[in-house]
Design an enzyme around this catalytic site. Sequence first.
Site, PDB file in Angstrom:
ATOM      1  N   ALA A   1       2.729  -2.242   4.087  1.00 12.75           N
ATOM      2  CA  ALA A   1       1.971  -0.840   5.257  1.00 12.75           C
ATOM      3  C   ALA A   1       2.038  -1.736   6.427  1.00 12.75           C
ATOM      4  CB  ALA A   1       1.336   0.016   4.468  1.00 12.75           C
TER       5      ALA A   1
ATOM      6  N   MET B   1      -1.798  -7.061   6.957  1.00 17.01           N
ATOM      7  CA  MET B   1      -2.880  -7.813   6.477  1.00 17.01           C
ATOM      8  C   MET B   1      -2.403  -8.771   5.601  1.00 17.01           C
ATOM      9  SD  MET B   1      -6.503  -5.587   6.166  1.00 17.01           S
ATOM     10  CE  MET B   1      -6.443  -4.734   8.105  1.00 17.01           C
ATOM     11  N   SER B   2      -1.184  -8.882   5.058  1.00 20.97           N
ATOM     12  CA  SER B   2      -0.507  -9.396   3.774  1.00 20.97           C
ATOM     13  C   SER B   2       0.507 -10.296   4.094  1.00 20.97           C
ATOM     14  CB  SER B   2      -0.279  -8.442   2.415  1.00 20.97           C
ATOM     15  OG  SER B   2       1.025  -7.631   3.426  1.00 20.97           O
TER      16      SER B   2
ATOM     17  N   ASN C   1       1.267   3.191  11.304  1.00 21.86           N
ATOM     18  CA  ASN C   1       0.543   3.581  12.416  1.00 21.86           C
ATOM     19  C   ASN C   1       1.315   2.943  13.600  1.00 21.86           C
ATOM     20  OD1 ASN C   1      -0.996   1.266  10.079  1.00 21.86           O
ATOM     21  ND2 ASN C   1      -2.167   0.829  12.750  1.00 21.86           N
TER      22      ASN C   1
ATOM     23  N   HIS D   1      -5.865  -9.094  -1.903  1.00 19.30           N
ATOM     24  CA  HIS D   1      -5.179  -9.151  -0.463  1.00 19.30           C
ATOM     25  C   HIS D   1      -6.817 -10.591  -0.145  1.00 19.30           C
ATOM     26  CE1 HIS D   1      -3.599  -5.486  -0.138  1.00 19.30           C
ATOM     27  NE2 HIS D   1      -2.656  -5.803   0.692  1.00 19.30           N
TER      28      HIS D   1
ATOM     29  N   TYR E   1      -8.670 -10.379   2.140  1.00 16.71           N
ATOM     30  CA  TYR E   1     -10.265  -9.443   2.207  1.00 16.71           C
ATOM     31  C   TYR E   1     -10.885  -9.343   1.475  1.00 16.71           C
ATOM     32  CZ  TYR E   1      -7.566  -5.400   1.966  1.00 16.71           C
ATOM     33  OH  TYR E   1      -6.730  -4.247   1.197  1.00 16.71           O
ATOM     34  N   GLU E   2     -10.118  -9.230   0.510  1.00 18.93           N
ATOM     35  CA  GLU E   2     -11.164  -8.633  -0.423  1.00 18.93           C
ATOM     36  C   GLU E   2     -11.351 -10.249  -1.289  1.00 18.93           C
ATOM     37  OE1 GLU E   2      -7.986  -6.067  -3.773  1.00 18.93           O
ATOM     38  OE2 GLU E   2      -7.222  -7.153  -2.316  1.00 18.93           O
TER      39      GLU E   2
ATOM     40  N   HIS F   1      -2.626   0.222  -4.786  1.00 19.91           N
ATOM     41  CA  HIS F   1      -2.665  -0.300  -5.509  1.00 19.91           C
ATOM     42  C   HIS F   1      -3.155  -0.518  -7.284  1.00 19.91           C
ATOM     43  CE1 HIS F   1      -1.889  -3.026  -1.937  1.00 19.91           C
ATOM     44  NE2 HIS F   1      -2.379  -3.026  -1.334  1.00 19.91           N
TER      45      HIS F   1
ATOM     46  N   SER G   1       0.512  -1.554  -0.029  1.00 16.92           N
ATOM     47  CA  SER G   1       0.007   0.322   0.118  1.00 16.92           C
ATOM     48  C   SER G   1       1.400   1.118   0.093  1.00 16.92           C
ATOM     49  CB  SER G   1      -1.292  -0.390   1.000  1.00 16.92           C
ATOM     50  OG  SER G   1      -1.173  -1.188   1.284  1.00 16.92           O
TER      51      SER G   1
ATOM     52  N   HIS H   1      -6.822   3.596   7.169  1.00 16.77           N
ATOM     53  CA  HIS H   1      -6.702   3.888   5.784  1.00 16.77           C
ATOM     54  C   HIS H   1      -5.682   5.262   5.074  1.00 16.77           C
ATOM     55  CE1 HIS H   1      -5.011   1.087   2.394  1.00 16.77           C
ATOM     56  NE2 HIS H   1      -5.844   1.923   1.601  1.00 16.77           N
TER      57      HIS H   1
HETATM   58  N1  HPA Z   1      -2.956  -3.487  10.962  1.00 13.17           N
HETATM   59  C1  HPA Z   1      -3.783  -4.443  10.121  1.00 13.17           C
HETATM   60  N2  HPA Z   1      -3.034  -3.748   9.038  1.00 13.17           N
HETATM   61  C2  HPA Z   1      -2.785  -3.005   9.001  1.00 13.17           C
HETATM   62  C3  HPA Z   1      -2.487  -1.716   9.699  1.00 13.17           C
HETATM   63  C4  HPA Z   1      -2.605  -2.050  10.986  1.00 13.17           C
HETATM   64  O1  HPA Z   1      -3.388  -1.434  11.968  1.00 13.17           O
HETATM   65  N3  HPA Z   1      -1.921  -0.816   9.505  1.00 13.17           N
HETATM   66  C5  HPA Z   1      -1.532  -0.799   8.182  1.00 13.17           C
HETATM   67  N4  HPA Z   1      -2.123  -1.725   7.562  1.00 13.17           N
END
Ligand code: HPA
Length: 272
Positions: free
Chosen positions: A113, A211-212, A235, A83, A85-86, A61, A30, A247
């Site tokens: 990320a 998530m990847s 973050n 991903h 989750y998609e 993406h 990302s 996001h």
């Molecule tokens: N959690 C999960 N996936 C993420 C995060 C997070 O805090 N930040 C960026 N992708």
Amino acid sequence: MHETSHILEAKQFITSKTDLVPEMGIILGSGLGSLADEMDNATIIPYKEIPHFAESSAIGHANELVIGTLEGKTVVAMKGRYHYYEGYSLDDITFPVRVMKSLGIENLIITNACGAVNTSFNPGDLMLITDHINLTGQNPLIGPNNDELGTRFPDLSEAYNRALGTIAKEVAKEHDITLREGVYTWWTGPAYETPAEIRMIRTLGGDAVGMSTVPEAIIAAHANVNVLGVSCLTNMACGILDEPLSHEDVIAVAAKSKEAFMTLIKNVIKKI
Ligand code: HPA
């Protein structure tokens, strides 16, 4: 299970577009896709044109495979990834790793990320992935094993190659880049974690959560491809600071870290 014939069809399509034979691959996460724009002699192929590739809907993406040269090396870059989750299967999201292997790569740089779970880290820091924790209960190798592609029970004791990690640490030192080291935890998403889940992940030994990456690293291990994993900690994970996660912030912080990220990755590629 990945079908050998599907991999071959994708490979044949890609090799009909370029004569370059990539020696390494890179998956750009990302907000990190612009590294692919630095490549010379680039052939850009939208994922949707490649047989058996899916298409990512996540913001940030681009859905393009870019083959070209970077720092004198031939590289195949995924500008954006799919991903879990998609709604894609784990076979779908890891298929490009098989195709990159069939194109000739020996090393794969996986970037993402993610959120910082370790409270001594800061948003914007880069992190070398030393290991992972798979908290999802999912595994991309569940199902019949294609013995042509790898062994039934792959070893993950060095899922993140130590020699490549050493190169990344050297480069970070030379260029005065803060490079944290830690364990990446795979969370399916798309909802971010709860504060209690983040406390659990910290207790279990996770330094970051995202998530990847983990399914791609498992398939790379199965395919005997060395992995270097680099995260951009966009973050502090949920509950560490008294503020909601978004996001948009993830993409904005990834953009701020872009320069350090590009310097790190380009100089690692030069040294591999
Ligand atoms: N959690 C999960 N996936 C993420 C995060 C997070 O805090 N930040 C960026 N992708």
